[in-house]
Enzyme design. Structure first.
Site, PDB file in Angstrom:
ATOM      1  N   GLY A  47       0.824  -1.208   0.000  1.00 17.17           N
ATOM      2  CA  GLY A  47       0.000   0.000   0.000  1.00 17.17           C
ATOM      3  C   GLY A  47       0.854   1.253   0.000  1.00 17.17           C
ATOM      4  CB  SER A  48       0.052   4.646   1.226  1.00 17.14           C
ATOM      5  OG  SER A  48      -1.148   4.760   0.499  1.00 17.14           O
ATOM      6  CB  THR A  49       4.550   1.769   3.479  1.00 18.32           C
ATOM      7  OG1 THR A  49       4.100   0.504   2.977  1.00 18.32           O
ATOM      8  CG2 THR A  49       3.875   2.055   4.808  1.00 18.32           C
ATOM      9  CG  PHE A  50       5.769   0.499  -3.103  1.00 17.80           C
ATOM     10  CD1 PHE A  50       6.819  -0.384  -2.916  1.00 17.80           C
ATOM     11  CD2 PHE A  50       5.582   1.042  -4.367  1.00 17.80           C
ATOM     12  CE1 PHE A  50       7.653  -0.725  -3.964  1.00 17.80           C
ATOM     13  CE2 PHE A  50       6.419   0.713  -5.425  1.00 17.80           C
ATOM     14  CZ  PHE A  50       7.458  -0.177  -5.219  1.00 17.80           C
ATOM     15  CE  LYS A  51       0.046   6.348  -2.175  1.00 16.10           C
ATOM     16  NZ  LYS A  51      -1.110   7.004  -1.552  1.00 16.10           N
TER      17      LYS A  51
END
Length: 582
Positions: free
Chosen positions: A306-310
């Site tokens: 999810g958004s931690t991969f951003k």
């Protein structure tokens, strides 16, 4: 005369044959006594010697401060020698009672005709002493060692456990088995041809050699506190499981790795949940349940980050030069990619925002646009450059690899979803290792536990060194990411990880598991401190929480609470606050 001559010839032939046979026998005997003597001497010794093993003490496992996490307890092995038993019924009755075994099973072993028959191993020393004091002929009580874990479930999926033979089965116990196991000793006793031990003949002992001690980077206090926090949030959110990881982003040393529910290392073959009873399970079903219980989710299991991969997408965009902090984006609550409408988590959208605000808001359309700017070819190149397609090399067996589309199968829609952390899977340890590289100046480190091997005198005999890969990103990109991620905590979606007096950086995430129709979520947060020069990275992953499931709401406070208590423990002093200036 003819007959006499004939008989003389017969006598000569017989005597010649006899002498030839005698010479052959003498030659054979000479060969056996002179040239093959060692072989037959060994056979004779084997016939009159009985051998019993003495288990070597397994080396201890110590935390970074020398606290014992795995050690040994003295136990006994009870055996019988059939030819020496005088009162079989007494032996059967006493052993059945003291060892709490079925008498028919004991009888079967006592009456078995063999040189030595094991009745039971890993018997506590108190019971072994009672059996020895009864003085029953033919009963042998040998002392050996059983692995013992002083803190039961603490770091169970990291330390692992050993089998009945004291050999490592999972975790660090199997990874470092060759250093820990030691060398078993022997007890040799002399017997007559019937197998009865001879009185007055001393035992020949070959003493065991104890294993070496393993010192690891894990910190008992951090592990215990992280475990308490993980269990607390799991119960509060009625989650399936929770994982917490604490590591040094500068060198890869892991301070804590929690996967709750953990299991009792001293009873590793008992299922750890009341709901799972093994009474009605087949052997195969129970083994599957045990394998699941033993799994280290931080290393063995993959998930959509999810958004931690951003963090990775933003770093690739900055490194590639396709985005500047002042670039303007438009978020109406979705972004069209080909014929697909891909939503933002904020239904009404974020409106006009620059890149800094986009990462603070964790805005999907901003990162979709960024991914499209990078393009499929270059994005795949960064996957490899950042190390995401390789294993991290963590020193626990069974690490899972990244599950990713083949390059030729990545279209614009797949690229868009990858850019904000969906449609592929990685492990928590992989995400932690990659983020560490992006915030520590661009150095890819190997996450690890093992640091040193000590001998019985406590002297270091081996230091473990781990590979590093430099220049994953430039110093400038790494510095920019630290500033951006600090602003996420000070002004954006990660505010619940804020700790007064400390500069914290981080990123929240909420991802949906497959199948999407199940409406199950994974909430997570990855953070680090101090933001300007990270000394610790923390990660919390909550699987299938009930009720509110946003990472910024339930996972960020966990890491914030841990940092609030652990930063002073690490000697990291409070800093003057510094807000990011747009």
């Amino acid at each position: 005369m003819k007959n006499k001559t004939f008989h003389k010839r017969k006598i000569l032939v017989v005597f010649a044959g006899a002498f030839a046979m005698i010479f052959v026998l003498i030659g054979r005997l000479t060969y056996l006594m002179v040239f093959d003597a060692e072989y037959y001497q060994k056979k004779a010794e084997d016939l009159h010697e009985r051998e019993r093993d003495i288990k070597a003490a397994r080396g201890e496992i110590l935390d970074r401060n020398g606290k014992v996490l795995a050690t040994n307890r003295t136990v006994c092995t009870i055996s019988v020698i059939h030819s020496q038993i005088r009162e079989a019924e007494t032996v059967i009755d006493n052993l059945s009672e003291l060892l709490e075994m079925n008498s028919s099973e004991v009888r079967k072993r006592v009456e078995k005709i063999s040189s030595i028959e094991r009745i039971k191993s890993n018997v506590d020393k108190k019971t072994g002493d009672k059996i020895r004091n009864l003085g029953m002929a033919g009963v042998k009580v040998d002392e050996d060692f059983k692995r013992f874990y002083p803190y039961d479930a603490l770091a169970s999926k990291v330390l692992g456990f050993t089998g009945a033979d004291n050999q490592g089965i999972i975790g660090l116990e199997v990874k470092y088995d060759k250093y820990l196991k030691g060398v078993d000793g022997k007890i040799l006793t002399t017997t007559d041809a019937r197998g009865i031990e001879l009185d007055g003949v001393a035992e020949d002992r070959k003493e065991p050699v104890a294993g070496n001690t393993l010192k690891i980077s894990l910190d008992y206090n951090m592990q215990k506190y992280a475990m308490q926090m993980a269990e607390k949030v799991r119960q509060e959110k009625q989650a399936e499981k929770t994982a917490i990881l604490l590591m040094n982003p500068q060198n890869g040393e892991i301070y804590a790795m929690v996967n709750v529910p953990e299991f009792n290392l001293n009873r590793p073959f008992e299922l750890n949940t009341e709901e799972e009873s093994d009474e009605n399970m087949t052997d195969e079903q129970k083994q599957d349940a045990l394998n699941q219980m033993w799994r280290n989710g931080c290393i063995n299991d993959t998930y959509e980050p999810g958004s931690t991969f951003k963090i990775i997408t933003a770093s690739a965009g900055l490194e590639e030069g396709v985005v500047r902090l002042t670039d303007q984006f438009q978020c109406p609550g979705y972004k069209m990619v080909e014929d697909r409408r891909i939503r933002c988590h904020k239904v009404g959208g974020h409106g006009t925002e620059n890149f800094v605000q986009g990462i603070q808001n964790s805005c999907n359309p901003v990162f979709i646009e960024l991914g499209l700017r990078i393009g499929v070819d270059r994005f795949c190149d960064y996957f490899h450059k950042f190390g995401l397609m390789n294993l991290t090399g963590v020193d626990i067996p069974g690490e899972a690899g990244t599950i990713m589309h083949k390059k030729e199968n990545i279209g614009q829609v797949e690229l868009a979803t990858i850019s904000f952390g969906q449609s592929f899977q990685i492990t928590p340890i992989q995400l932690a290792a990659t983020v560490s590289a992006l915030i520590n100046g661009g150095k890819r480190v190997t996450p690890h536990f093992g640091t040193e091997i000590l001998n019985e005198d406590g002297k270091v005999t081996k230091e473990f060194h781990y590979s590093e890969k430099k220049h994953i990103v430039s110093e400038k990109t790494s510095e920019t990411m630290r500033i951006l991620l600090e602003s996420v905590v000070s002004e954006g979606s990660g505010k619940n990880a804020y700790v007064e007096g400390y500069r914290i950086g981080g990123k929240t995430a909420t991802s949906q598991t497959l199948p999407r129709s199940a409406n199950k979520y994974i909430s997570s947060f990855v953070g680090f401190a101090p933001a300007d020069d990270p000394e610790i990275l923390g990660m919390c992953v909550i699987y299938d929480p009930q009720g509110i499931y946003y990472g910024g709401t339930i996972a960020a406070p966990v890491i914030g609470n841990i940092f609030e208590n652990i930063l002073p423990y690490l000697g990291i002093e409070k800093q003057l606050e510094m807000q990011y200036t747009r």
